[in-house]
Scaffold this motif. Structure first.
Motif, PDB file in Angstrom:
ATOM      1  N   ILE A   1       0.845  -1.197   0.000  1.00 19.16           N
ATOM      2  CA  ILE A   1       0.000   0.000   0.000  1.00 19.16           C
ATOM      3  C   ILE A   1       0.882   1.250   0.000  1.00 19.16           C
ATOM      4  O   ILE A   1       0.590   2.227  -0.694  1.00 19.16           O
ATOM      5  CB  ILE A   1      -0.975   0.000   1.196  1.00 19.16           C
ATOM      6  N   PHE A   2       1.973   1.218   0.754  1.00 20.26           N
ATOM      7  CA  PHE A   2       2.924   2.329   0.775  1.00 20.26           C
ATOM      8  C   PHE A   2       3.433   2.625  -0.636  1.00 20.26           C
ATOM      9  O   PHE A   2       3.413   3.766  -1.096  1.00 20.26           O
ATOM     10  CB  PHE A   2       4.085   1.984   1.720  1.00 20.26           C
ATOM     11  N   ARG A   3       3.871   1.579  -1.353  1.00 22.33           N
ATOM     12  CA  ARG A   3       4.392   1.767  -2.719  1.00 22.33           C
ATOM     13  C   ARG A   3       3.301   2.277  -3.661  1.00 22.33           C
ATOM     14  O   ARG A   3       3.538   3.147  -4.493  1.00 22.33           O
ATOM     15  CB  ARG A   3       4.972   0.459  -3.258  1.00 22.33           C
ATOM     16  N   LYS A   4       2.099   1.737  -3.543  1.00 26.98           N
ATOM     17  CA  LYS A   4       0.985   2.180  -4.389  1.00 26.98           C
ATOM     18  C   LYS A   4       0.710   3.664  -4.148  1.00 26.98           C
ATOM     19  O   LYS A   4       0.516   4.435  -5.095  1.00 26.98           O
ATOM     20  CB  LYS A   4      -0.261   1.346  -4.077  1.00 26.98           C
ATOM     21  N   THR A   5       0.706   4.059  -2.891  1.00 25.97           N
ATOM     22  CA  THR A   5       0.463   5.460  -2.541  1.00 25.97           C
ATOM     23  C   THR A   5       1.567   6.354  -3.092  1.00 25.97           C
ATOM     24  O   THR A   5       1.297   7.403  -3.688  1.00 25.97           O
ATOM     25  CB  THR A   5       0.363   5.615  -1.010  1.00 25.97           C
ATOM     26  N   MET A   6       2.818   5.946  -2.913  1.00 23.14           N
ATOM     27  CA  MET A   6       3.938   6.757  -3.394  1.00 23.14           C
ATOM     28  C   MET A   6       3.958   6.825  -4.927  1.00 23.14           C
ATOM     29  O   MET A   6       4.295   7.860  -5.501  1.00 23.14           O
ATOM     30  CB  MET A   6       5.264   6.219  -2.871  1.00 23.14           C
ATOM     31  N   SER A   7       3.577   5.752  -5.592  1.00 26.01           N
ATOM     32  CA  SER A   7       3.496   5.776  -7.058  1.00 26.01           C
ATOM     33  C   SER A   7       2.427   6.755  -7.521  1.00 26.01           C
ATOM     34  O   SER A   7       2.622   7.481  -8.492  1.00 26.01           O
ATOM     35  CB  SER A   7       3.209   4.375  -7.598  1.00 26.01           C
ATOM     36  N   CYS A   8       1.310   6.789  -6.815  1.00 22.21           N
ATOM     37  CA  CYS A   8       0.227   7.716  -7.131  1.00 22.21           C
ATOM     38  C   CYS A   8       0.707   9.157  -6.967  1.00 22.21           C
ATOM     39  O   CYS A   8       0.493  10.000  -7.844  1.00 22.21           O
ATOM     40  CB  CYS A   8      -0.969   7.436  -6.233  1.00 22.21           C
ATOM     41  N   VAL A   9       1.376   9.447  -5.854  1.00 14.63           N
ATOM     42  CA  VAL A   9       1.891  10.796  -5.610  1.00 14.63           C
ATOM     43  C   VAL A   9       2.921  11.165  -6.671  1.00 14.63           C
ATOM     44  O   VAL A   9       2.890  12.274  -7.223  1.00 14.63           O
ATOM     45  CB  VAL A   9       2.477  10.918  -4.184  1.00 14.63           C
ATOM     46  N   ALA A  10       3.815  10.248  -6.984  1.00 12.18           N
ATOM     47  CA  ALA A  10       4.838  10.513  -7.997  1.00 12.18           C
ATOM     48  C   ALA A  10       4.191  10.873  -9.339  1.00 12.18           C
ATOM     49  O   ALA A  10       4.600  11.837 -10.003  1.00 12.18           O
ATOM     50  CB  ALA A  10       5.757   9.304  -8.163  1.00 12.18           C
ATOM     51  N   GLU A  11       3.173  10.123  -9.725  1.00 13.46           N
ATOM     52  CA  GLU A  11       2.474  10.394 -10.981  1.00 13.46           C
ATOM     53  C   GLU A  11       1.836  11.778 -10.971  1.00 13.46           C
ATOM     54  O   GLU A  11       1.931  12.528 -11.944  1.00 13.46           O
ATOM     55  CB  GLU A  11       1.416   9.323 -11.230  1.00 13.46           C
ATOM     56  N   LEU A  12       1.211  12.141  -9.857  1.00  8.95           N
ATOM     57  CA  LEU A  12       0.588  13.463  -9.747  1.00  8.95           C
ATOM     58  C   LEU A  12       1.625  14.582  -9.816  1.00  8.95           C
ATOM     59  O   LEU A  12       1.325  15.692 -10.252  1.00  8.95           O
ATOM     60  CB  LEU A  12      -0.209  13.570  -8.449  1.00  8.95           C
ATOM     61  N   LEU A  13       2.845  14.282  -9.387  1.00  8.72           N
ATOM     62  CA  LEU A  13       3.921  15.273  -9.430  1.00  8.72           C
ATOM     63  C   LEU A  13       4.632  15.295 -10.775  1.00  8.72           C
ATOM     64  O   LEU A  13       5.563  16.058 -10.977  1.00  8.72           O
ATOM     65  CB  LEU A  13       4.932  14.996  -8.311  1.00  8.72           C
ATOM     66  N   GLY A  14       4.172  14.445 -11.696  1.00  9.19           N
ATOM     67  CA  GLY A  14       4.775  14.414 -13.029  1.00  9.19           C
ATOM     68  C   GLY A  14       6.035  13.580 -13.090  1.00  9.19           C
ATOM     69  O   GLY A  14       6.857  13.743 -13.984  1.00  9.19           O
ATOM     70  N   SER A  15       6.181  12.663 -12.142  1.00  8.22           N
ATOM     71  CA  SER A  15       7.351  11.796 -12.090  1.00  8.22           C
ATOM     72  C   SER A  15       6.903  10.349 -12.196  1.00  8.22           C
ATOM     73  O   SER A  15       5.716  10.058 -12.261  1.00  8.22           O
ATOM     74  CB  SER A  15       8.097  11.976 -10.766  1.00  8.22           C
ATOM     75  N   GLU A  16       7.878   9.490 -12.148  1.00  9.40           N
ATOM     76  CA  GLU A  16       7.595   8.061 -12.125  1.00  9.40           C
ATOM     77  C   GLU A  16       8.343   7.467 -10.948  1.00  9.40           C
ATOM     78  O   GLU A  16       9.509   7.805 -10.722  1.00  9.40           O
ATOM     79  CB  GLU A  16       8.072   7.424 -13.427  1.00  9.40           C
TER      80      GLU A  16
END
Length: 83
Positions: free
Chosen positions: A45-60
């Protein structure tokens, strides 16, 4: 507690009450990712959340297996110290 990236109008809202990981957009243009603090103990869940945030920030989020393993071990060490 929240982490904010004002330039991107993105916030990670970490709450105590039970919630499902969710994302919503406010009328003022901010995107809020809400997660329960207990859920962040679960590495998936931590990784899923961080991936979501990264995507919103325009990163991967990093995909390198070596990085992912180091990140998993760091997460486990930090969670063990908090628990």
């Amino acid at each position: 507690m929240a982490l904010c990236w004002p330039d991107k109008k993105v916030a990670l809202d970490i709450v105590e009450e039970p919630v499902e990981v969710s994302t919503y957009r406010r009328k003022d243009g901010w995107t809020i990712v809400r997660v329960n603090s207990d859920d962040l103990v679960d590495y998936a869940i931590f990784r899923k959340t961080m991936s979501c945030v990264a995507e919103l920030l325009g990163s991967e989020a990093p995909q390198d297996p070596e990085w992912a393993e180091k990140n998993r071990r760091l997460h486990a060490a930090l969670i063990d110290r908090v628990a």
